[in-house]
Motif scaffolding. Structure first.
Motif, PDB file in Angstrom:
ATOM      1  N   LYS A 266     -31.996  24.975 -11.584  1.00 19.84           N
ATOM      2  CA  LYS A 266     -30.693  24.718 -12.216  1.00 19.84           C
ATOM      3  C   LYS A 266     -29.986  23.541 -11.553  1.00 19.84           C
ATOM      4  O   LYS A 266     -29.340  22.732 -12.230  1.00 19.84           O
ATOM      5  N   ALA A 267     -30.100  23.441 -10.233  1.00 19.31           N
ATOM      6  CA  ALA A 267     -29.490  22.307  -9.527  1.00 19.31           C
ATOM      7  C   ALA A 267     -30.158  20.997  -9.938  1.00 19.31           C
ATOM      8  O   ALA A 267     -29.503  19.961 -10.105  1.00 19.31           O
ATOM      9  N   HIS A 268     -31.460  21.052 -10.105  1.00 11.82           N
ATOM     10  CA  HIS A 268     -32.226  19.883 -10.558  1.00 11.82           C
ATOM     11  C   HIS A 268     -31.754  19.467 -11.953  1.00 11.82           C
ATOM     12  O   HIS A 268     -31.538  18.268 -12.221  1.00 11.82           O
ATOM     13  N   LEU A 269     -31.553  20.423 -12.822  1.00 12.08           N
ATOM     14  CA  LEU A 269     -31.068  20.151 -14.181  1.00 12.08           C
ATOM     15  C   LEU A 269     -29.668  19.554 -14.149  1.00 12.08           C
ATOM     16  O   LEU A 269     -29.387  18.558 -14.834  1.00 12.08           O
ATOM     17  N   ARG A 270     -28.797  20.130 -13.354  1.00 10.46           N
ATOM     18  CA  ARG A 270     -27.408  19.640 -13.269  1.00 10.46           C
ATOM     19  C   ARG A 270     -27.369  18.205 -12.746  1.00 10.46           C
ATOM     20  O   ARG A 270     -26.569  17.385 -13.214  1.00 10.46           O
ATOM     21  N   ALA A 271     -28.214  17.897 -11.800  1.00 12.11           N
ATOM     22  CA  ALA A 271     -28.221  16.559 -11.211  1.00 12.11           C
ATOM     23  C   ALA A 271     -28.765  15.509 -12.159  1.00 12.11           C
ATOM     24  O   ALA A 271     -28.438  14.316 -12.034  1.00 12.11           O
ATOM     25  N   GLN A 272     -29.568  15.929 -13.144  1.00  9.09           N
ATOM     26  CA  GLN A 272     -30.252  14.946 -13.980  1.00  9.09           C
ATOM     27  C   GLN A 272     -29.678  14.795 -15.383  1.00  9.09           C
ATOM     28  O   GLN A 272     -29.870  13.753 -16.007  1.00  9.09           O
ATOM     29  N   VAL A 273     -29.007  15.808 -15.909  1.00  3.00           N
ATOM     30  CA  VAL A 273     -28.502  15.743 -17.289  1.00  3.00           C
ATOM     31  C   VAL A 273     -26.972  15.695 -17.278  1.00  3.00           C
ATOM     32  O   VAL A 273     -26.327  16.586 -16.737  1.00  3.00           O
ATOM     33  N   ARG A 274     -26.427  14.666 -17.901  1.00  2.98           N
ATOM     34  CA  ARG A 274     -24.975  14.456 -17.855  1.00  2.98           C
ATOM     35  C   ARG A 274     -24.208  15.375 -18.798  1.00  2.98           C
ATOM     36  O   ARG A 274     -23.140  15.880 -18.454  1.00  2.98           O
ATOM     37  N   ASP A 275     -24.746  15.579 -19.989  1.00  3.39           N
ATOM     38  CA  ASP A 275     -24.017  16.330 -21.014  1.00  3.39           C
ATOM     39  C   ASP A 275     -24.084  17.837 -20.753  1.00  3.39           C
ATOM     40  O   ASP A 275     -25.171  18.413 -20.635  1.00  3.39           O
ATOM     41  N   LYS A 276     -22.924  18.471 -20.700  1.00  7.50           N
ATOM     42  CA  LYS A 276     -22.849  19.901 -20.397  1.00  7.50           C
ATOM     43  C   LYS A 276     -23.556  20.737 -21.449  1.00  7.50           C
ATOM     44  O   LYS A 276     -24.296  21.683 -21.129  1.00  7.50           O
ATOM     45  N   ARG A 277     -23.349  20.415 -22.724  1.00  2.00           N
ATOM     46  CA  ARG A 277     -23.959  21.179 -23.806  1.00  2.00           C
ATOM     47  C   ARG A 277     -25.480  21.102 -23.741  1.00  2.00           C
ATOM     48  O   ARG A 277     -26.180  22.100 -23.917  1.00  2.00           O
ATOM     49  N   THR A 278     -25.995  19.917 -23.459  1.00  2.00           N
ATOM     50  CA  THR A 278     -27.449  19.747 -23.352  1.00  2.00           C
ATOM     51  C   THR A 278     -27.988  20.540 -22.170  1.00  2.00           C
ATOM     52  O   THR A 278     -29.060  21.160 -22.262  1.00  2.00           O
ATOM     53  N   ARG A 279     -27.251  20.538 -21.063  1.00  2.00           N
ATOM     54  CA  ARG A 279     -27.682  21.333 -19.907  1.00  2.00           C
ATOM     55  C   ARG A 279     -27.772  22.812 -20.264  1.00  2.00           C
ATOM     56  O   ARG A 279     -28.712  23.511 -19.879  1.00  2.00           O
ATOM     57  N   GLU A 280     -26.791  23.288 -20.997  1.00  2.00           N
ATOM     58  CA  GLU A 280     -26.802  24.695 -21.401  1.00  2.00           C
ATOM     59  C   GLU A 280     -28.019  25.009 -22.268  1.00  2.00           C
ATOM     60  O   GLU A 280     -28.652  26.060 -22.123  1.00  2.00           O
ATOM     61  N   GLN A 281     -28.345  24.090 -23.176  1.00  2.00           N
ATOM     62  CA  GLN A 281     -29.485  24.307 -24.061  1.00  2.00           C
ATOM     63  C   GLN A 281     -30.810  24.276 -23.304  1.00  2.00           C
ATOM     64  O   GLN A 281     -31.776  24.940 -23.700  1.00  2.00           O
ATOM     65  N   LEU A 282     -30.866  23.508 -22.221  1.00  2.00           N
ATOM     66  CA  LEU A 282     -32.090  23.366 -21.442  1.00  2.00           C
ATOM     67  C   LEU A 282     -32.228  24.446 -20.364  1.00  2.00           C
ATOM     68  O   LEU A 282     -33.238  24.474 -19.646  1.00  2.00           O
ATOM     69  N   THR A 283     -31.255  25.320 -20.247  1.00  2.00           N
ATOM     70  CA  THR A 283     -31.263  26.366 -19.220  1.00  2.00           C
ATOM     71  C   THR A 283     -31.936  27.631 -19.738  1.00  2.00           C
ATOM     72  O   THR A 283     -31.478  28.222 -20.716  1.00  2.00           O
ATOM     73  N   PRO A 284     -33.008  28.074 -19.112  1.00  2.00           N
ATOM     74  CA  PRO A 284     -33.668  29.321 -19.539  1.00  2.00           C
ATOM     75  C   PRO A 284     -32.765  30.530 -19.314  1.00  2.00           C
ATOM     76  O   PRO A 284     -31.961  30.554 -18.372  1.00  2.00           O
ATOM     77  N   HIS A 285     -32.912  31.521 -20.161  1.00  2.00           N
ATOM     78  CA  HIS A 285     -32.167  32.771 -20.003  1.00  2.00           C
ATOM     79  C   HIS A 285     -33.127  33.916 -19.686  1.00  2.00           C
ATOM     80  O   HIS A 285     -32.896  35.062 -20.080  1.00  2.00           O
TER      81      HIS A 285
END
Length: 496
Positions: A266-285
């Motif tokens: 998740k930290a890797h994702l946050r550091a690399q993707v700027r858009d919050k909505r896109t980060r949410e979509q790329l986050t596994p549940h």
């Protein structure tokens, strides 16, 4: 009637080549390796899409007895794995035993003659005292039956049938799938396509990839002092063991490690993707490890580019010039790339029809009685048969861990067979049942049953909801069992 061969091996990938090497060690050198493709290497021959590379460090993703000191990177590109396969085949004299373009239709046990009869497309049959299937876990490409896909007027490419001369420059492309293949492919397509839409059904856990070129002096050191490369292999394998065995297979006892891996991703994702909505979509549940995670430093960054879009709505149908999602939105494209993975459980276990003693059908047996194989390699009612890609056989994260453990199992089994002066073996029902009970019990502590995997859509799970692919052991334990399993777990010679 004597069989034509000591053994028939199906598949010329690393599993089949490992089987051939072990057969030679055992003195069973009159064997044939049947391969449906036109060359050896298995997945590393079939796949050559842009960005293809190993996702296990190369010092570990190779035979321990045949190290390659000249990997160009920590995670070698696919073409180097293909060259490595060719090197192994040539060094161990395997190529002369290989037949390419030989599509196996099925095999049946000939009770009268005590050997296997293997049917090859075109009407030919070959016979062998022993049958070894090494068709790989990811060998049957899957294309979901998207409504209207036959009407698409543009270019359709499956990643397993990549056309090297196809130019993506200026194309309006879509990639369906976000598994490990797509993670490697998406950044490469984005470099050339004018527009790229990635259709995601299930997000994937992605952690940073500690990759770098291996300098020439280090390669020379590996070549001149092999112990240094062995040490590097040990360190990398130990790290993988911590991730896979402890964090995934012992989830109940080590939830903190599993959660830590998820937080890293998740930290890797946050550091690399700027858009919050896109980060949410790329986050596994789902919990880390329910679906095979992967490594990348470029996948997430790609979604920052203005011409790249992530689509998470389900696909309703395909039209001549685009894809329509369930919300009615149409994405116009001229190139459709299918990174839709492989069909494991419906057509891959087994990949060809296997008929054993008393007419037992292996595929039917597995589907009617749960997927199972003793030590991940043999099955009751299937004499002289070794399935090298069976349920509960995959150990560790590197396929070579599995291959070499199965080679050791072969060595112990055939050694006892020869000591007794017999030519047939078959695992007992009792031994098989005991092994199945043991692995089922151990997997109860894994993330697959103790964690939240409801949304993972993972190929680890079969159609019955069982995680019947991975063996719940450490590499050390698996290899120890391969050389110490009870010899009385097999019947040697024709049953009275």
């Amino acid at each position: 009637m004597a069989p034509q061969y000591d053994a028939v091996v199906v598949g010329a990938g690393f599993g089949g080549m490992g089987a051939g090497i072990e057969l030679d060690r055992l003195g069973l050198s009159n064997y044939v390796i049947l391969e449906r493709e036109n060359d050896l290497g298995g997945t590393w021959h079939v796949n050559h899409y842009p960005g293809l590379a190993v996702d296990i460090a190369s010092v570990t993703y190779s035979y321990s007895f045949e190290p390659n000191p000249y990997w160009s990177r920590l995670f070698a590109p696919g073409k180097e794995l293909k060259r490595y396969a060719e090197h192994v085949a040539d060094k161990y004299g395997l190529r002369r035993r290989m037949r390419f373009g030989a599509v196996v239709d099925g095999a049946r046990w000939d009770e009268e003659n005590q050997h296997w009869v293997v049917s090859v497309a075109g009407g030919e049959t070959v016979t062998g005292r022993y049958l070894l299937t090494a068709t790989g876990f990811l060998s049957q490409p899957y294309t979901p039956p998207f409504p209207g896909i036959e009407s698409f007027a543009g270019k359709i490419i499956h990643t397993t049938a990549w056309e090297d001369d196809f130019d993506l420059t200026g194309r309006r492309a879509a990639i369906i799938g976000t598994g490990a293949t797509a993670v490697q492919l998406v950044p490469e397509v984005a470099k050339k396509a004018a527009a790229l839409t990635v259709f995601q059904r299930t997000p994937i856990w992605v952690v940073p990839k500690v990759d770098a070129p291996i300098p020439a002096p280090v390669q020379k050191l590996f070549a001149s002092v092999p112990a240094t490369q062995k040490a590097a292999r040990l360190v990398n394998t130990s790290m993988l063991e911590a991730l896979m065995v402890v964090g995934v297979l012992h989830f109940k006892q080590a939830k903190a490690l599993n959660k830590g891996a998820g937080l890293l991703a998740k930290a890797h994702l946050r550091a690399q993707v700027r858009d919050k909505r896109t980060r949410e979509q790329l986050t596994p549940h789902y919990d880390f490890g329910c679906k095979r995670p992967t490594f990348s430093n470029h996948y997430f960054k790609t979604f920052n580019k203005p011409h790249v879009r992530l689509e998470t709505n389900s696909i309703d149908h395909v039209e001549a010039d685009g894809i329509v999602t369930a919300d009615g939105h149409k994405t116009e494209i001229d190139t459709l790339i299918l990174a839709t993975g492989f069909n494991l459980w419906d057509v891959n276990f087994p990949a060809v029809e296997i008929i054993g003693r008393d007419g037992a059908n292996l595929g039917k047996f597995w589907r009617d009685n749960r997927f199972q194989a003793y030590e991940g390699i043999t099955v009751p009612k299937f004499p002289n048969f070794l399935s090298l890609n069976s349920p509960y056989s995959y150990s560790g994260l590197s396929y070579f861990t599995t291959i070499e453990a199965q080679m050791k199992h072969m060595g112990r089994l055939f050694g006892e067979l020869f000591r007794r002066g017999e030519t047939t073996f078959e695992v007992t029902e009792a031994a098989n049942a005991r092994f199945l009970d043991t692995v089922t019990d151990k997997l109860g502590a894994s993330v697959f049953y103790g964690g939240d995997c409801a949304t993972a859509r993972s190929y680890y799970f079969n159609q019955h909801g069982e995680a019947a692919l991975l063996r719940p052991n450490s590499t050390v334990s698996t290899h120890r069992q391969a050389v110490s399993f009870p010899l009385e777990d097999y019947v040697y010679g024709v049953p009275a």
